[in-house]
Design an enzyme around this catalytic site. Structure first.
Site, PDB file in Angstrom:
ATOM      1  N   ASP A 147      -0.929  -6.368  -0.311  1.00  0.00           N
ATOM      2  CA  ASP A 147      -1.299  -5.664   0.923  1.00  0.00           C
ATOM      3  C   ASP A 147      -2.798  -5.413   0.967  1.00  0.00           C
ATOM      4  O   ASP A 147      -3.381  -4.954  -0.030  1.00  0.00           O
ATOM      5  CB  ASP A 147      -0.615  -4.279   0.911  1.00  0.00           C
ATOM      6  N   GLU A 176      -1.442  -5.460   8.336  1.00  0.00           N
ATOM      7  CA  GLU A 176      -0.694  -4.846   9.425  1.00  0.00           C
ATOM      8  C   GLU A 176      -1.364  -5.209  10.739  1.00  0.00           C
ATOM      9  O   GLU A 176      -2.582  -5.395  10.802  1.00  0.00           O
ATOM     10  CB  GLU A 176      -0.645  -3.322   9.240  1.00  0.00           C
ATOM     11  N   LYS A 182      -1.152  -9.534   2.848  1.00  0.00           N
ATOM     12  CA  LYS A 182      -0.462  -9.033   4.052  1.00  0.00           C
ATOM     13  C   LYS A 182      -1.399  -8.095   4.798  1.00  0.00           C
ATOM     14  O   LYS A 182      -2.072  -7.282   4.170  1.00  0.00           O
ATOM     15  CB  LYS A 182       0.827  -8.297   3.668  1.00  0.00           C
ATOM     16  N   ASP A 222       0.845  -1.208   0.000  1.00  0.00           N
ATOM     17  CA  ASP A 222       0.000   0.000   0.000  1.00  0.00           C
ATOM     18  C   ASP A 222       0.876   1.252   0.000  1.00  0.00           C
ATOM     19  O   ASP A 222       0.372   2.375  -0.080  1.00  0.00           O
ATOM     20  CB  ASP A 222      -1.000  -0.012   1.162  1.00  0.00           C
ATOM     21  N   SER A 223       2.205   1.044   0.057  1.00  0.00           N
ATOM     22  CA  SER A 223       3.149   2.162  -0.104  1.00  0.00           C
ATOM     23  C   SER A 223       2.942   2.845  -1.451  1.00  0.00           C
ATOM     24  O   SER A 223       3.417   3.963  -1.656  1.00  0.00           O
ATOM     25  CB  SER A 223       4.592   1.658   0.022  1.00  0.00           C
ATOM     26  N   GLU A 237       8.859  -3.991  10.778  1.00  0.00           N
ATOM     27  CA  GLU A 237       9.207  -2.662  10.250  1.00  0.00           C
ATOM     28  C   GLU A 237       9.731  -1.772  11.370  1.00  0.00           C
ATOM     29  O   GLU A 237       9.042  -1.516  12.360  1.00  0.00           O
ATOM     30  CB  GLU A 237       7.980  -2.008   9.572  1.00  0.00           C
TER      31      GLU A 237
HETATM   32  O1  KIV Z   1       3.493  -1.089   1.707  1.00  0.00           O
HETATM   33  C1  KIV Z   1       4.645  -1.535   1.667  1.00  0.00           C
HETATM   34  O2  KIV Z   1       5.389  -1.342   0.698  1.00  0.00           O
HETATM   35  C2  KIV Z   1       5.093  -2.312   2.820  1.00  0.00           C
HETATM   36  C3  KIV Z   1       6.546  -2.666   2.915  1.00  0.00           C
HETATM   37  C4  KIV Z   1       7.370  -1.479   3.087  1.00  0.00           C
HETATM   38  C5  KIV Z   1       6.806  -3.694   3.921  1.00  0.00           C
HETATM   39  O3  KIV Z   1       4.313  -2.631   3.655  1.00  0.00           O
END
Ligand code: KIV
Length: 259
Positions: free
Chosen positions: A80, A111, A109, A41-42, A175
């Site tokens: 994510d 959080e 994934k 989600d980055s 992280e």
């Molecule tokens: O969103 C993302 O890119 C991440 C990584 C930095 C682990 O969660």
């Protein structure tokens, strides 16, 4: 052996290499060198210029994941789940199934907010592998903070990591936790830990690809910038602009037909 089992087998044997991707072209390159490719989600900050990851939509992540999947032959594709898409077990299961079906990813994934262990269990019940994410969690933490600076914090992180493992996750992102916390968690868990800003005391590493390529403009201490693509792209674009202005481009050889 399944792709996920291959990742599990790497623990205590060889380091797990992971990077993020948001498109087919980048995924094609990463696929030759990475064990795991994450559609993070980055992308909210990196690709869409948002100030945080909070408003990226589920459908946006799905579209980019479909693109990334087209570039992958062997790596594990992890997607994510965006903020708000896993607020309770039934919503989480429904959305995880939707992501899994639409993107044909290998895992999702989520959080951790030190509470959502039931959510992991529920997604796992639907036979969808889950990667956890503890330490600094941009979806839940208001302010950036390195975690695990004292004994109490390390204890809390270990407890959280064990609960995630017990809930059925196949791996966990650490992280921005201290080297000591990373070492303790990695030692305690049977599943692999993937670090970002969490030292070499993890079973693998992940970074945002745009950061290591010098494209994002975000270069904290834990990022190693391997190339300055911003400067390279700027040089090429500047030359193109000059060529068009001075009528150097296009030449006859660039014409598709006639002269
Ligand atoms: O969103 C993302 O890119 C991440 C990584 C930095 C682990 O969660």
């Amino acid at each position: 052996m399944s792709k996920i089992n291959k990742i599990l087998k790497k623990k205590n044997k060889s380091k797990i290499v992971s990077l993020t991707a948001y498109s087919t072209s980048i995924a094609k390159i990463l696929d030759n060198y990475c064990d795991i490719i994450l559609v993070g989600d980055s992308m909210a900050n990196v690709l869409y210029g948002m100030k945080n990851t909070h408003n990226i939509k589920l459908n946006t992540i799905i579209q980019h994941s479909i693109s990334v999947k087209r570039g992958i032959k062997k790596s594990v594709l992890v997607v994510d789940m965006p903020k708000g898409s896993y607020q309770n077990p039934s919503q989480a299961k429904k959305n995880a199934k939707f992501i899994f079906k639409k993107t044909k990813c290998d895992a999702i994934k989520i959080e951790s907010n030190n509470k959502n262990f039931k959510i992991i269990k529920e997604i796992k019940k639907a036979k969808i592998p889950v990667m956890g994410h503890i330490g600094f969690t941009p979806q839940f933490d208001k302010k950036f903070k390195v975690k695990g600076k004292n004994k109490e914090e390390v204890k809390t992180l270990i407890k959280e990591a064990i609960s995630i493992e017990k809930a059925g996750a196949f791996s966990i992102v650490l992280e921005c936790v201290t080297p000591n916390a990373a070492k303790c968690i990695t030692k305690k868990l049977k599943i692999p830990t993937i670090g970002i800003g969490s030292s070499s005391n993890c079973d693998g590493q992940i970074l945002v690809t745009d950061d290591i390529l010098g494209l994002s403009g975000f270069y904290p201490k834990f990022v190693k910038k391997y190339i300055n693509l911003n400067a390279i792209i700027e040089k090429a674009v500047k030359q193109y602009s000059k060529d068009v202005t001075k009528k150097i481009f296009p030449r006859n050889k660039n014409f598709l037909y006639g002269k």
